[in-house]
Design an enzyme around this catalytic site. Structure first.
Site, short mmCIF file in Angstrom:
data_model
loop_
_atom_site.label_atom_id
_atom_site.label_comp_id
_atom_site.label_asym_id
_atom_site.label_seq_id
_atom_site.Cartn_x
_atom_site.Cartn_y
_atom_site.Cartn_z
N GLU A 1 -68.50 -22.07 24.05
CA GLU A 1 -68.61 -21.47 22.72
C GLU A 1 -67.29 -21.69 21.99
OE1 GLU A 1 -70.02 -17.44 22.62
OE2 GLU A 1 -68.76 -16.96 20.91
N GLU B 1 -63.92 -15.44 13.25
CA GLU B 1 -64.48 -14.10 13.38
C GLU B 1 -63.54 -13.12 12.70
OE1 GLU B 1 -66.65 -13.19 17.35
OE2 GLU B 1 -64.80 -14.24 17.86
#
Length: 302
Positions: free
Chosen positions: A180, A185
């Site tokens: 990932e 974020e």
């Protein structure tokens, strides 16, 4: 990874997140993901050079042009539906254009609302919020290149926008073996900071490898659009915000574990509400909140 059924028969993807403030004992986080059909992938070329200043070819692009209220291009994106138990997010991801629609001005708007019009059921009972998550699985995946999006993120305690990628072999090998790449974020209690993180076998969840970028002079990311990107080459990933590089990772950084980033990945955009890392919204959080995406683009070449 544990796969959990959802109310829409979607897959529950063991997701990730750095949860040091809340649940360091938890091995990983999770989210739902719809079925992952095989799709177009740009095969990795292990002798490809790192992206440079020369000519780039556009491998994928969406500028979100279209009439206000229209859904995203189904030829490029698929919508995920359901809740997220392992990550303890509070929202229900809805289908269609209920929470993700074009604004008629060249943007995609993902909206998180405090509502439950469909009597959706979440892991904690009747859902309190709705939002949206979309991905390019089965439609586009690529290995290497310059991956970027220009985004104006929302704000508020418990709000959690993200732009990230999962290995295209996720359906076969699971998470975190799929790998990932979190390009961006943000958690609402850090209005001026975004995080970029890698997750893989032996370095996932709270053990993900990453760094943060903070705007100067107390600025908040929700105040304006910013460009979040990675430059991705064999054995190298470099993160930047508005062209400012803030970290570079290579196989030397994964502590002798497997580097699982020399293969195709697909793209994901989502806006979560609550979860172990951001914690739930509180009385200061205003709804609706919107994540506004100007464009998403993947270019390859040198």
């Amino acid at each position: 990874m544990t796969v959990h059924p959802t109310h829409s028969t979607a897959r529950s993807v063991s997701r990730r997140r750095r949860v040091a403030l809340y649940a360091a004992s938890l091995l990983c986080c999770s989210a739902i993901l719809t079925a992952l059909p095989g799709g177009a992938s740009a095969a990795p070329a292990t002798d490809s050079p790192a992206p440079g200043p020369g000519t780039r070819a556009v491998a994928f692009e969406d500028q979100f042009d279209g009439p206000a209220g229209a859904a995203v291009d189904g030829g490029k994106w698929q919508m995920e539906t359901g809740d997220n138990v392992n990550n303890h997010e509070r929202q229900y991801y809805t289908p269609g254009n209920d929470n993700a629609a074009l604004d008629g001005q060249g943007n995609l708007v993902i909206t998180a609302r405090k509502e439950n019009p469909g009597n959706y059921q979440c892991w904690y009972g009747a859902c309190e919020y709705t939002s949206s998550r979309l991905n390019t699985s089965g439609k586009f995946a690529a290995a290497y290149g310059h991956v970027e999006a220009r985004i104006k993120i929302p704000r508020g305690q418990g709000i959690w926008p993200a732009f990230w990628m999962l290995g295209d072999d996720f359906g076969n090998v699971g998470w975190p073996n799929s790998g990932e790449i979190d390009i961006m974020e943000n958690v609402g209690f850090e209005p001026g900071t975004v995080h970029g993180t890698l997750h893989g076998p032996g370095y996932s969840g709270a053990g993900g490898i990453g760094a943060a970028y903070t705007l100067p002079d107390g600025q908040a990311f929700a105040d304006d659009f910013h460009t979040f990107s990675v430059d991705w080459a064999p054995d190298s990933i470099t993160w930047s915000v508005d062209g400012n590089v803030f970290q570079r990772r290579t196989p030397a950084d994964v502590g002798g574990n497997q580097w699982v980033f020399n293969k195709p990945f697909f793209l994901i955009l989502n806006l979560a509400v609550g979860g172990y890392w951001p914690a739930p919204p509180d009385g200061s959080t205003q709804f609706p909140q919107q994540m506004v995406i100007d464009y998403v683009r993947v270019t390859t070449g040198d």
